[in-house]
Write an enzyme that holds these catalytic residues in place. Sequence first.
Site, PDB file in Angstrom:
ATOM      1  N   HIS A  68      -7.382  -3.542   4.798  1.00 54.00           N
ATOM      2  CA  HIS A  68      -6.847  -2.180   4.978  1.00 54.00           C
ATOM      3  C   HIS A  68      -7.804  -1.304   3.811  1.00 54.00           C
ATOM      4  O   HIS A  68      -8.195  -0.340   4.314  1.00 54.00           O
ATOM      5  CB  HIS A  68      -5.795  -2.342   4.727  1.00 54.00           C
ATOM      6  CG  HIS A  68      -5.383  -0.745   3.892  1.00 54.00           C
ATOM      7  ND1 HIS A  68      -5.092   0.024   2.809  1.00 54.00           N
ATOM      8  CD2 HIS A  68      -3.872  -0.103   4.887  1.00 54.00           C
ATOM      9  CE1 HIS A  68      -4.340   0.895   2.780  1.00 54.00           C
ATOM     10  NE2 HIS A  68      -3.805   1.079   4.566  1.00 54.00           N
ATOM     11  N   ASN A  69      -7.667  -1.774   2.794  1.00 54.55           N
ATOM     12  CA  ASN A  69      -8.579  -1.125   2.321  1.00 54.55           C
ATOM     13  C   ASN A  69     -10.289  -0.544   2.158  1.00 54.55           C
ATOM     14  O   ASN A  69     -10.474   0.296   1.789  1.00 54.55           O
ATOM     15  CB  ASN A  69      -8.333  -1.667   0.127  1.00 54.55           C
ATOM     16  CG  ASN A  69      -6.791  -1.331  -0.311  1.00 54.55           C
ATOM     17  OD1 ASN A  69      -5.740  -1.231   0.440  1.00 54.55           O
ATOM     18  ND2 ASN A  69      -7.244  -1.848  -1.376  1.00 54.55           N
ATOM     19  N   SER A 116       0.274  -1.220   0.081  1.00 59.09           N
ATOM     20  CA  SER A 116      -0.100   0.269   0.032  1.00 59.09           C
ATOM     21  C   SER A 116       0.768   1.687  -0.164  1.00 59.09           C
ATOM     22  O   SER A 116       2.235   0.992   0.329  1.00 59.09           O
ATOM     23  CB  SER A 116      -0.804  -0.407   0.756  1.00 59.09           C
ATOM     24  OG  SER A 116      -1.978   1.648   1.062  1.00 59.09           O
ATOM     25  N   LYS A 142      -4.140  -6.927   3.273  1.00 53.65           N
ATOM     26  CA  LYS A 142      -4.459  -5.757   2.403  1.00 53.65           C
ATOM     27  C   LYS A 142      -5.726  -5.325   1.990  1.00 53.65           C
ATOM     28  O   LYS A 142      -5.581  -4.135   1.864  1.00 53.65           O
ATOM     29  CB  LYS A 142      -3.629  -6.410   1.709  1.00 53.65           C
ATOM     30  CG  LYS A 142      -3.588  -5.018   0.418  1.00 53.65           C
ATOM     31  CD  LYS A 142      -2.884  -3.255   0.767  1.00 53.65           C
ATOM     32  CE  LYS A 142      -3.109  -2.237  -0.002  1.00 53.65           C
ATOM     33  NZ  LYS A 142      -3.561  -2.644  -2.006  1.00 53.65           N
ATOM     34  N   GLU A 170     -10.163   2.179   4.118  1.00 49.46           N
ATOM     35  CA  GLU A 170      -9.628   2.837   4.178  1.00 49.46           C
ATOM     36  C   GLU A 170     -11.043   3.746   3.015  1.00 49.46           C
ATOM     37  O   GLU A 170     -11.079   5.233   3.648  1.00 49.46           O
ATOM     38  CB  GLU A 170      -8.626   2.643   2.948  1.00 49.46           C
ATOM     39  CG  GLU A 170      -8.215   4.296   1.397  1.00 49.46           C
ATOM     40  CD  GLU A 170      -7.617   3.407  -0.047  1.00 49.46           C
ATOM     41  OE1 GLU A 170      -6.238   2.394   0.718  1.00 49.46           O
ATOM     42  OE2 GLU A 170      -7.743   3.683  -0.446  1.00 49.46           O
TER      43      GLU A 170
END
Length: 478
Positions: A186-187, A128, A183, A190
């Site tokens: 995480h997105n 990222s 990941k 986000e």
Amino acid sequence: EKADIGVTGLAVMGSNLARNFARHGFTVALHNRTKAKTDALIKDHGDEGDFVPTTTAEEFVAALERPRRLLIMVKAGEPTDAVIAEFAPLLESGDVIIDGGNAHFEDTRRRERELREQGIHFVGTGVSGGEEGALNGPSIMPGGSAESYGSLGPMLEQIAAKAKDGKPCTTHIGPDGAGHFVKMVHNGIEYADMQLIAEAYHLLRAVAGYSPAQIAEIFRTWNDGRLDSYLIQITAEVLAHTDAATGKPFVDVVADQAEQKGTGRWTVQVALDLGVPVSGIAEAVFARSLSGHAELRAASRDLPGPRGTTLDEKAAARFADQVEQALYASKIVSYTQGFHQIQTGSEEYGWDIDLGAIASIWRGGCIIRAAFLDRITAAYASRPDLPSLLSDERFAQEIGAAQEDWRTVVAAAVQHGVPVPGFSAALAYYDALRAERLPAALTQAQRDFFGAHTYRRDDREGTFHTLWGGDRSETKAG
Ligand code: NDP
């Protein structure tokens, strides 16, 4: 001289990661399906370090020090499978293939399984930070075997971002798909962070009556406090920007539709399968979908709404403080939900993920980097078996202090007809977890009524069914 690592796929991400490795003193073999990208990289940046440009797959593999480390940075999906199929036959037991693309973790699990049979370590890795991060230090989330991390980890630690305390923003996440799973979440987080910030902006504009430039100022102040983060900082910059062609605030000339590439959607799809309530992330994904329905929005524009009144100057300033509280509290909830998903995924797939370490490697390099993440690391450090971030004493205290203002803000939004799906979903989650009793008992009773789905009782062991169609007596089921 043999290369320490090879990178195949030299679009923005691959070439920047290759340069990052080279700048840290590693010899980097280069390969791309079309040679032009390899040549361009050598021409433009060949003097930044030791590169070994290659043309064929055989040449590329031959250029690598054994055990070979081969980083794939191509389009996720079928292209990744095609590239693996091209290189795997050329590799030997003990070699490491790293996939740094945005793969779905289920694909990573499959690829890891298939390559393990050949003795090849497959390391699905979340990266990222976009192209800037790839060059100057991303947050790196590698999965795969612990053995592969032993040989690869020290290199990743060199090229990764460093948090304020100097620690590298990478760690071994866990076996097979763990890195890509983390990941993905995480997105998702986000998406939620961005939606919450957008709602704060919308409220400051529509309820408090501030201009984009004034809101930029407010965000700058927030960025000096507990909301200090990359996303708040860039939001202030975007809001302060004026469109050169029209002289209007830039945010007013951009088409009002937010697109998505899919990782937020994956987060929600996987959460549904795992039964984890990530309502804040889901609302953020749906908010983007809704924004894209231009015709539906045009057809609905004349629907009635409340009479709008804006606040006077003093009330507006007070409201801005309340929005900060609401934003902070909602942010705690979306991280609570995201970490719940990681925890559940970790249990489901046997990954044994260290949640505190995840927060720690998101402190630098990645899009959601924020001062706030130190607190999450601290929360898990003081209690590794924390059932939820909301059960951390400090977060509970902070959210407790914010909750009155949070309610005021959601109520004001409702009264002014400003949609705040993120804020209100977060508040609903908070209140639902707090509730002594939810109406879930009623839902279950309805299920028993129409489908004989049975129910349990709080006062007795067993499963029961009421004869709703008959004399309504209770029977013991199963
Ligand atoms: P792209 O996703 O645009 O992929 C382009 C690269 O893939 C080119 O090198 C291209 O080769 C290669 N490629 C495509 N299809 C094939 C194929 N069938 N066989 C061999 N090579 C193929 O590049 P990005 O740099 O943007 O991203 C790379 C990966 O990193 C993606 O998985 C992306 O999701 C992920 N990622 C991207 C981020 C970003 O900010 N852009 C952030 C984090 C991850 P050719 O030159 O021959 O066409």
